[in-house]
Design a protein around this motif. Structure first.
Motif: not given
Length: 321
Positions: A21, A64, A238
């Motif tokens: 992330w 992400k 994340p």
């Protein structure tokens, strides 16, 4: 302003993949192309994966990437590039497979109130090189207005936005402000996180139908507030989203034959309104009966009965007795 002022992070490790992330802080309007790579060394001479993605306003310019095809038993290093600038280098690890692991070590944390304490705990965990992951059990941030919790006059540092977080933009700003903290940022850089939420990621003493400090007359429908809080949470943390269209937070991560990490949502999903402290009559017929939904309870039963791991670890937000 740094292009990657919120650092990097990784999370929900599997035996063959992990989420990485970052967030892009570009001064150029519109979407931003982002390039990433992962390697076995910090010099990136032994690259194992690379790719491209896009940071867009719809996801608050967070990125992400679910990196597949990895192997347990080593550290991986990753970084991002955007507009010719490089992010900090993150480190992450995977979950073991089968009987590969004979021991596991996790950092465990919760209840991080930025305005009323410093994040030394994150710094200490960041300095440990022997942790497999960080289990964050909720209250990743607090939604209160600036200067109001736990009591006026005790605040150590300010928070933004100054008002209580209610809207999607409020939650995004508060999460972004937390992620500028150097200790939290360094802990994310060094270790993968496995995160669930408690009440303050939405509102104090929340349950499926409302919260102690949510007023529908002035703050809108509770369902809308939860949906916007959930969106911001999934943008900034994340968490794997593939196959999770409803953005549920309860899930199981398997650490080989040694442990199943079973993360629960005992705060929003199916939780009935709690009683009012300090006078709760245990014999009252009006006491709440459920802290999770029937669906989550059936899922939990199946996870516990079907597990063949030596340890079954529950990650939950509230004390059970």
């Amino acid at each position: 302003m740094s292009m990657f002022e919120h650092g990097v992070a990784s999370g929900v490790p599997l035996s063959d993949g992990v989420i990485i992330w970052t967030r892009v802080s570009s001064e150029v309007p519109g979407s931003v192309d982002v390039w990433w790579e992962m390697a076995l060394d910090e010099a990136f001479t032994q690259r194992t994966a690379l790719g491209e993605t896009t940071a867009e306003a719809a996801s608050d310019f967070t990125v992400k990437v679910d990196v597949p095809g990895l192997v347990w038993g080593r550290n991986y290093f990753y970084r991002f590039f955007a507009e010719g600038r490089q992010s900090p280098i993150g480190r992450t690890r995977l979950a073991p497979k089968g009987s590969d692991a004979t021991k596991l070590r996790f950092g465990v944390c919760s209840c991080a109130n930025y305005g009323f304490g410093y994040f030394h705990g994150y710094r200490h965990m960041a300095e440990r090189a022997d942790l497999d992951a960080i289990l964050h059990l909720g209250d990743y941030f607090y939604e209160y207005p600036d200067g109001t919790s736990p009591s006026p006059g005790e605040q150590l540092r300010p928070v933004l936005p100054e008002k209580e977080t209610v809207t999607l933009e409020d939650y995004r700003i508060r999460l972004g402000y937390y992620r500028k903290d150097p200790d939290l940022q360094e802990c994310h850089r060094q270790h993968p996180f496995i995160v669930v939420w408690d009440d303050h990621e939405t509102a104090n003493n929340s349950w499926m139908g409302g919260a102690e400090n949510h007023d529908p007359e002035t703050e809108g429908p509770w369902e809308q507030r939860v949906a916007e809080a959930r969106q911001a949470f999934f943008e900034w943390i994340p968490i794997r989203e593939e196959g999770n269209a409803n953005k549920e937070l309860y899930r199981t991560l398997k650490y080989g034959d040694l442990a199943d990490i079973i993360m629960l949502d005992t705060r929003i999903e199916g939780r009935e309104e709690q009683g009012t402290l300090p006078t709760i009559d245990p014999e009252s017929p009006n006491n709440p009966e459920n802290i999770i939904s029937a669906e989550q309870e059936a899922w939990l039963q199946e996870q516990l009965t079907s597990s063949t791991a030596k340890w079954r670890i529950l990650g939950n937000q509230v004390v059970m007795s």
